[in-house]
Design a protein around this motif. Sequence first.
Motif, short mmCIF file in Angstrom:
data_model
loop_
_atom_site.label_atom_id
_atom_site.label_comp_id
_atom_site.label_asym_id
_atom_site.label_seq_id
_atom_site.Cartn_x
_atom_site.Cartn_y
_atom_site.Cartn_z
N ARG A 169 0.83 -1.20 0.00
CA ARG A 169 0.00 0.00 0.00
C ARG A 169 0.87 1.26 0.00
NH1 ARG A 169 -2.40 -0.83 4.52
NH2 ARG A 169 -4.13 -2.06 3.68
N GLU A 170 1.89 1.24 0.83
CA GLU A 170 2.77 2.41 0.93
C GLU A 170 3.48 2.67 -0.39
OE1 GLU A 170 6.60 3.94 3.60
OE2 GLU A 170 5.43 2.19 4.24
N ASN A 171 3.96 1.61 -1.01
CA ASN A 171 4.68 1.77 -2.29
C ASN A 171 3.74 2.28 -3.38
OD1 ASN A 171 7.06 0.85 -1.16
ND2 ASN A 171 6.71 -1.29 -1.75
N TYR A 172 2.50 1.75 -3.40
CA TYR A 172 1.57 2.18 -4.44
C TYR A 172 1.14 3.62 -4.23
CZ TYR A 172 -2.57 2.51 -7.36
OH TYR A 172 -3.48 2.94 -8.28
N LEU A 173 0.81 3.95 -2.99
CA LEU A 173 0.34 5.31 -2.71
C LEU A 173 1.43 6.35 -2.95
CD1 LEU A 173 -1.84 4.70 0.49
CD2 LEU A 173 -2.59 4.99 -1.89
N THR A 178 -3.82 12.52 -5.80
CA THR A 178 -5.19 12.95 -6.09
C THR A 178 -5.26 13.57 -7.48
OG1 THR A 178 -5.63 13.38 -3.75
CG2 THR A 178 -7.05 14.48 -5.34
N GLY A 179 -6.25 13.16 -8.24
CA GLY A 179 -6.42 13.66 -9.60
C GLY A 179 -5.94 12.69 -10.67
N ASP A 180 -5.13 11.70 -10.27
CA ASP A 180 -4.64 10.72 -11.24
C ASP A 180 -5.79 9.82 -11.71
OD1 ASP A 180 -2.13 11.70 -11.01
OD2 ASP A 180 -1.29 9.98 -9.91
N ILE A 181 -5.71 9.41 -12.96
CA ILE A 181 -6.66 8.43 -13.51
C ILE A 181 -5.92 7.11 -13.64
CG2 ILE A 181 -8.06 7.78 -15.50
CD1 ILE A 181 -8.65 10.72 -15.95
N VAL A 231 -10.63 4.84 -13.30
CA VAL A 231 -11.21 5.64 -12.21
C VAL A 231 -10.27 6.81 -11.90
CG1 VAL A 231 -12.55 3.80 -11.11
CG2 VAL A 231 -10.14 4.09 -10.52
N LYS A 232 -10.88 7.87 -11.43
CA LYS A 232 -10.11 9.05 -11.02
C LYS A 232 -10.01 9.07 -9.50
CE LYS A 232 -9.93 14.09 -11.49
NZ LYS A 232 -10.58 15.28 -12.09
N ILE A 233 -8.81 9.31 -8.98
CA ILE A 233 -8.62 9.39 -7.53
C ILE A 233 -9.09 10.75 -7.04
CG2 ILE A 233 -6.94 9.31 -5.65
CD1 ILE A 233 -5.23 7.47 -7.37
N LEU A 234 -10.13 10.76 -6.23
CA LEU A 234 -10.68 12.01 -5.70
C LEU A 234 -9.98 12.43 -4.41
CD1 LEU A 234 -14.52 11.46 -6.26
CD2 LEU A 234 -12.86 12.56 -7.77
N SER A 235 -9.69 11.46 -3.56
CA SER A 235 -9.00 11.78 -2.30
C SER A 235 -8.34 10.54 -1.73
CB SER A 235 -9.99 12.37 -1.28
OG SER A 235 -10.95 11.41 -0.90
N VAL A 246 -5.99 3.27 4.82
CA VAL A 246 -6.32 4.50 4.13
C VAL A 246 -7.72 4.37 3.53
CG1 VAL A 246 -3.95 5.14 3.56
CG2 VAL A 246 -5.24 3.69 1.99
N ARG A 247 -8.34 5.51 3.33
CA ARG A 247 -9.65 5.54 2.66
C ARG A 247 -9.45 6.29 1.34
NH1 ARG A 247 -12.30 8.03 6.27
NH2 ARG A 247 -13.17 6.19 7.33
N ILE A 248 -9.73 5.60 0.24
CA ILE A 248 -9.51 6.19 -1.09
C ILE A 248 -10.86 6.36 -1.76
CG2 ILE A 248 -8.36 5.94 -3.32
CD1 ILE A 248 -6.34 4.09 -1.96
N SER A 249 -11.19 7.61 -2.11
CA SER A 249 -12.43 7.90 -2.82
C SER A 249 -12.14 7.99 -4.31
CB SER A 249 -13.03 9.21 -2.33
OG SER A 249 -13.40 9.11 -0.97
N LEU A 250 -12.97 7.32 -5.10
CA LEU A 250 -12.76 7.23 -6.54
C LEU A 250 -13.99 7.71 -7.30
CD1 LEU A 250 -11.29 3.61 -6.56
CD2 LEU A 250 -9.97 5.74 -6.57
N SER A 251 -13.78 8.02 -8.57
CA SER A 251 -14.89 8.37 -9.46
C SER A 251 -14.68 7.71 -10.80
CB SER A 251 -15.00 9.89 -9.64
OG SER A 251 -15.98 10.20 -10.62
N ALA A 252 -15.69 6.96 -11.24
CA ALA A 252 -15.62 6.35 -12.57
C ALA A 252 -16.08 7.35 -13.63
CB ALA A 252 -16.47 5.09 -12.62
N ARG A 253 -17.08 8.16 -13.28
CA ARG A 253 -17.61 9.08 -14.29
C ARG A 253 -16.62 10.20 -14.61
NH1 ARG A 253 -22.27 13.19 -12.13
NH2 ARG A 253 -21.05 14.25 -10.52
#
Length: 466
Positions: A169-173, A178-181, A231-235, A246-253
């Motif tokens: 998780r640490e390596n990926y994060l 935020t903002g990456d697709i 998906v787009k990383i919102l937070s 961690v809590r990761i919020s995503l958006s597909a639209r």
Amino acid sequence: MDDVSTEVRVGEKIPGKIIAIGEDSVFLNTGTKSDGVVEKAELLDENGEFPYKVGDLLELYVIDTRDGEIRLSKVVSGSRSPELLYDAYQNKIPVEGKVTETCKGGFRVKVLGQNAFCPISQMDINYIEDAEAFVGQTLKFIIERMESGGRNLVVNRRRYLEQLMAEERENYLASVKTGDIVKGRVSRIMPYGAFVELHSWVEGMVHISEISWARVSDISEVLNVGDTLPVKILSIEKTGGKHGGVRISLSARQATEDPWKTVGSRYRPGEKFKGKVTRCLDFGAFVELEPGIEGLVHISEISHTRRVVRVENEVTPGQTVAVMVKSVDPINRRISLSMKDAEGDPWLDLEDRLSVGQIVSGRLESKADFGYFINLAPGITGLVPKSKMATGSDLQTMEKLKTDEQVTVKIVAVNPTERKIELAPANSGDTEDWGKYTKTDSSPGSGLGALGVKLREAMKSGKQDK
């Protein structure tokens, strides 16, 4: 110069940059006077491929420093010395162990030639339904307890997995923001959203409102477990949990283009389209033209042929309807639609079909104090005023008509602009037109029509008999 053993110690986890890749071994610059070496087979991925290249940075455990060489490993395995077993316990170095059998409360595991016990609750992160499925597998563990010189060992695989999760998780994060697709795989679907696996041990959630630009009421209708999607990383929010969650919020639209940005080029006033009714409200119906693009058909734009009181009586959600675009407002995300314009206005060519004096058949639509409404065609209704009924020769027949019964009427006046048609009974007429509907007989009784003629003849015959 100090010995290598004074620079690093067995059990320590150290970083190293790959400087050479051999057939069986990989060499790393550890920042000490001696390079580190690790068996290449240890670094193969789940597909048996070697995923690294010269220059990549790895973190490995020191397992031996004898002979001036730093031996490195991802885990401690094989039949090694008791000292190494103790070092693995003290420094929490992962060790390899083979699950030999199940027992009361857990599993027996062979670790570095020693028998160990792993509680069933510590064998996996998830609930174990089939314990026998683990028997025969070689897995990685953390030594939890060591007594009697290594003869009494308790190992824990769950803790190893949690450490691995935290590292992954640490390596990926560290590689995203935020903002990456990014791409992910749907792992779970809940009523409120879809969970998406972004990387091993890294999961985020797409709220139902962020699934699509279109309105989504049931996620399972648009997504399935296993689907891959951008998906787009919102937070990214650290929860401060015990295992660094961690809590990761995503958006597909938001990972796709907003369809409203180009809506004006696809939908122009006057063009006809087919759409699906999504909602019915008191003031109209919303119609989806494409995913994410909805327009409103106001209640006044539903029908030319009927007076609409309740939208639900005309259309239902899911129904496909034809609509015409009336206006497009991309800034406010609004499209005004009309169903009745898509059908066509029946009053437009009315004067070509109906003319004054024409006798037509219609259906009694309703009665009012001032007259009768007669439906002549879908969307075309005329009025027979009460004053016109009195001019007909059969007033009682008109008065006895029931709703939906057929009646023959005459066109008196047509006004398409005001959408009005004045009608009269078919046998009515002004003074100059009366001859069209009656015989021109000036003899007494002629005004009584055919019945009067027969009555007059019968009276004459009776007089002759006398």
